[in-house]
Design a protein around this motif. Structure first.
Motif, PDB file in Angstrom:
ATOM      1  N   ASP A 142      55.884 -25.309 -12.775  1.00 32.12           N
ATOM      2  CA  ASP A 142      55.936 -25.795 -11.125  1.00 32.12           C
ATOM      3  C   ASP A 142      54.046 -25.637 -10.743  1.00 32.12           C
ATOM      4  O   ASP A 142      54.085 -26.116  -9.644  1.00 32.12           O
ATOM      5  CB  ASP A 142      56.595 -24.852 -10.371  1.00 32.12           C
ATOM      6  CG  ASP A 142      56.403 -23.477 -10.422  1.00 32.12           C
ATOM      7  OD1 ASP A 142      55.470 -22.969 -11.332  1.00 32.12           O
ATOM      8  OD2 ASP A 142      57.155 -22.681  -9.570  1.00 32.12           O
ATOM      9  N   GLN A 147      46.803 -28.846  -8.913  1.00 35.31           N
ATOM     10  CA  GLN A 147      46.734 -27.514  -8.490  1.00 35.31           C
ATOM     11  C   GLN A 147      45.829 -26.583  -9.411  1.00 35.31           C
ATOM     12  O   GLN A 147      45.047 -25.584  -9.195  1.00 35.31           O
ATOM     13  CB  GLN A 147      48.057 -26.619  -8.374  1.00 35.31           C
ATOM     14  CG  GLN A 147      48.845 -27.336  -7.147  1.00 35.31           C
ATOM     15  CD  GLN A 147      50.275 -26.979  -7.128  1.00 35.31           C
ATOM     16  OE1 GLN A 147      50.777 -26.693  -8.257  1.00 35.31           O
ATOM     17  NE2 GLN A 147      50.721 -26.686  -5.949  1.00 35.31           N
ATOM     18  N   TYR A 191      45.554 -16.578   5.387  1.00 32.10           N
ATOM     19  CA  TYR A 191      46.510 -15.946   4.577  1.00 32.10           C
ATOM     20  C   TYR A 191      46.217 -14.466   4.684  1.00 32.10           C
ATOM     21  O   TYR A 191      47.631 -13.646   4.873  1.00 32.10           O
ATOM     22  CB  TYR A 191      46.604 -16.383   2.995  1.00 32.10           C
ATOM     23  CG  TYR A 191      47.532 -15.729   2.191  1.00 32.10           C
ATOM     24  CD1 TYR A 191      48.817 -15.831   2.499  1.00 32.10           C
ATOM     25  CD2 TYR A 191      47.037 -14.645   1.457  1.00 32.10           C
ATOM     26  CE1 TYR A 191      49.746 -15.239   1.499  1.00 32.10           C
ATOM     27  CE2 TYR A 191      47.772 -13.931   0.497  1.00 32.10           C
ATOM     28  CZ  TYR A 191      49.136 -14.163   0.672  1.00 32.10           C
ATOM     29  OH  TYR A 191      50.054 -13.352   0.009  1.00 32.10           O
ATOM     30  N   ILE A 307      50.272 -19.912  -4.874  1.00 34.20           N
ATOM     31  CA  ILE A 307      50.529 -21.345  -4.675  1.00 34.20           C
ATOM     32  C   ILE A 307      52.122 -21.722  -5.246  1.00 34.20           C
ATOM     33  O   ILE A 307      52.575 -22.717  -4.393  1.00 34.20           O
ATOM     34  CB  ILE A 307      49.571 -21.982  -5.778  1.00 34.20           C
ATOM     35  CG1 ILE A 307      47.945 -21.881  -5.175  1.00 34.20           C
ATOM     36  CG2 ILE A 307      49.871 -23.523  -6.030  1.00 34.20           C
ATOM     37  CD1 ILE A 307      47.064 -22.324  -5.978  1.00 34.20           C
ATOM     38  N   GLN A 308      52.467 -21.044  -6.129  1.00 32.26           N
ATOM     39  CA  GLN A 308      53.948 -21.310  -6.508  1.00 32.26           C
ATOM     40  C   GLN A 308      54.718 -21.258  -5.311  1.00 32.26           C
ATOM     41  O   GLN A 308      55.806 -21.914  -5.192  1.00 32.26           O
ATOM     42  CB  GLN A 308      54.398 -20.383  -7.605  1.00 32.26           C
ATOM     43  CG  GLN A 308      53.893 -20.979  -9.001  1.00 32.26           C
ATOM     44  CD  GLN A 308      54.010 -20.043  -9.936  1.00 32.26           C
ATOM     45  OE1 GLN A 308      53.578 -18.868 -10.084  1.00 32.26           O
ATOM     46  NE2 GLN A 308      54.938 -20.421 -11.068  1.00 32.26           N
ATOM     47  N   ASN A 309      54.573 -20.112  -4.474  1.00 27.45           N
ATOM     48  CA  ASN A 309      55.665 -19.952  -3.387  1.00 27.45           C
ATOM     49  C   ASN A 309      55.273 -20.322  -2.049  1.00 27.45           C
ATOM     50  O   ASN A 309      56.003 -20.103  -0.966  1.00 27.45           O
ATOM     51  CB  ASN A 309      55.830 -18.257  -3.151  1.00 27.45           C
ATOM     52  CG  ASN A 309      54.625 -17.273  -2.843  1.00 27.45           C
ATOM     53  OD1 ASN A 309      53.931 -18.034  -1.935  1.00 27.45           O
ATOM     54  ND2 ASN A 309      54.605 -16.377  -2.970  1.00 27.45           N
ATOM     55  N   GLY A 310      54.188 -21.372  -2.288  1.00 31.28           N
ATOM     56  CA  GLY A 310      53.905 -22.094  -0.998  1.00 31.28           C
ATOM     57  C   GLY A 310      52.986 -21.416  -0.027  1.00 31.28           C
ATOM     58  O   GLY A 310      52.872 -21.912   1.100  1.00 31.28           O
ATOM     59  N   ASP A 311      52.450 -20.145  -0.110  1.00 23.66           N
ATOM     60  CA  ASP A 311      51.749 -19.437   0.725  1.00 23.66           C
ATOM     61  C   ASP A 311      50.506 -20.060   1.080  1.00 23.66           C
ATOM     62  O   ASP A 311      49.934 -20.115   1.932  1.00 23.66           O
ATOM     63  CB  ASP A 311      51.640 -18.029   0.442  1.00 23.66           C
ATOM     64  CG  ASP A 311      52.843 -17.102   0.608  1.00 23.66           C
ATOM     65  OD1 ASP A 311      53.462 -17.453   1.518  1.00 23.66           O
ATOM     66  OD2 ASP A 311      52.982 -16.013  -0.097  1.00 23.66           O
ATOM     67  N   ASN A 313      48.544 -23.693   0.434  1.00 26.29           N
ATOM     68  CA  ASN A 313      48.352 -25.235  -0.028  1.00 26.29           C
ATOM     69  C   ASN A 313      46.945 -25.571  -0.445  1.00 26.29           C
ATOM     70  O   ASN A 313      46.075 -25.364   0.295  1.00 26.29           O
ATOM     71  CB  ASN A 313      48.899 -26.131   0.856  1.00 26.29           C
ATOM     72  CG  ASN A 313      48.624 -27.422   0.624  1.00 26.29           C
ATOM     73  OD1 ASN A 313      48.584 -27.826  -0.506  1.00 26.29           O
ATOM     74  ND2 ASN A 313      48.674 -28.444   1.600  1.00 26.29           N
TER      75      ASN A 313
END
Ligand SMILES: [Zn+2]
Ligand SMILES: [Zn+2]
Length: 349
Positions: A142, A147, A191, A307-311, A313
């Motif tokens: 993913d 990315q 973040y 990046i995988q969990n969308g925290d 972009n």
């Protein structure tokens, strides 16, 4: 294969070069799926950093597929999707063990061959990666090529800046320079939860971009930065500064805007001879200066889950993609900052 090669100052060419071969048993050959042009490629392009042999393949940011491995490679197989940090590392020495992979005793930067020694770059179709087990990072399904190409340097370097700045929720943090690394630093500082984030640049579209990512934009050519920061911090100064330019004047601004006891985290490639402040200046302000090349082998792994969990972009900084065959044009385009370009990718094939 085709490659973008260094010819001289402001001169790169699309050249035919031999395909790379396994030289050492720890090598892997990677088919480049996506590469990126970096601001620091421009240091070479402009001759601010000299010493590279003409004919050296340019570039250091890439991701791709393993197509061949040496006999000693244990952690990777043909067809694995991988990213490579922009420097190679052994994975075994003291510095690799403590996560300072950029200072591996066997480290080399891609795209730097001097007097016949060093490593070719990645703005090409195939790349030989020495010490593949120590260097390469496997990509989960993913994580996209886009990315991964950004994790190779700029996303990791932005994160590294924020990590060095030791962000706390009460902090006022300033990011100087809103190129791709600066924007990544803005995203990471956001973040980490800093209370107030200022972003300084002189290019309006870059400032708009920083603003969309949660920073208060300050235009260094039209606004009084010192006054704005003084007012925003009741005269105290900023808790931390992430300097993402690498110029003497931005280091000077950083020093002036920082509060006593604050942290100056400089990730811009330093291409000047003397700091614009003295040891007594630093002593008298108790400042903490942190700087250096990002250990992107270490940081890319830390960043991947965010990046995988969308925290985070990261791909919105990509503004243009050129085919490798148009690489020379891409360099010119990036250099002249045409068409609001921020991050330019190169795609072989
Ligand atoms: Zn780079
Ligand atoms: Zn090492």
């Amino acid at each position: 294969m085709k490659a973008i090669t260094f010819q001289g100052i402001r001169s790169v060419a699309l050249s035919n070069v031999p395909d790379p071969k396994i030289i050492s048993e720890s090598d892997a050959i990677i088919k480049v799926e996506l590469a990126a042009i970096c601001g620091s490629d421009m240091h070479v392009y402009h001759g601010r950093e000299t010493g590279i042999d003409p004919g050296t393949i340019m570039g250091h940011e890439f991701t791709g597929t393993v197509i061949e491995i040496g006999q000693a490679v244990k952690n990777f197989s043909v067809n694995d999707r991988v990213l490579s940090p922009f420097t190679i590392n052994c994975g075994e020495c003291y510095f690799c063990q403590i996560g300072l992979t950029a200072r591996c005793v066997h480290s080399h930067l891609y795209g730097w061959i001097e007097n016949g020694k060093g490593l070719h770059g990645v703005h090409t179709e195939y790349v030989r990666v020495p010490m593949a087990d120590g260097t390469l990072v496997r990509l989960p399904d993913d994580i996209s090529w886009e990315q991964a190409a950004l994790l190779a340097d700029i996303a990791s370097t932005g994160y590294f800046g924020a990590d060095m700045a030791n962000i706390k929720e009460t902090n006022t943090c300033i990011i100087i320079g809103c190129g791709p690394v600066g924007i990544m630093a803005v995203k990471t500082v956001k973040y980490f939860g800093a209370k107030t984030i200022f972003a300084i640049d002189s290019i309006p579209f870059r400032l708009d971009f920083a603003q969309r990512n949660g920073a208060i934009p300050v235009n260094s050519s039209t606004e009084n930065i010192k006054e704005i920061i003084r007012e925003a911090t009741s005269g105290v100064g900023a808790d931390c500064i992430i300097e993402a330019v690498g110029s003497s004047s931005s280091m000077k601004s950083s020093f002036e805007l920082l509060r006593p006891g604050g942290i100056l985290a400089s990730v811009g490639v330093q291409a000047f001879g003397q700091l614009p402040f003295s040891p007594p200046d630093m002593y008298d302000k108790n400042i903490i200066l942190k700087t250096g090349r990002c250990s992107s082998r270490y940081y890319s792994e830390k960043l991947m889950p965010l990046i995988q969990n969308g925290d985070l972009n990261v791909t919105d900084v990509i503004t243009h993609t050129f085919g490798l065959a148009k690489g020379v044009e891409a360099y010119r385009f990036f250099d002249e900052e045409k068409d609001r370009c921020l991050k330019v990718l190169l795609k072989p094939g």
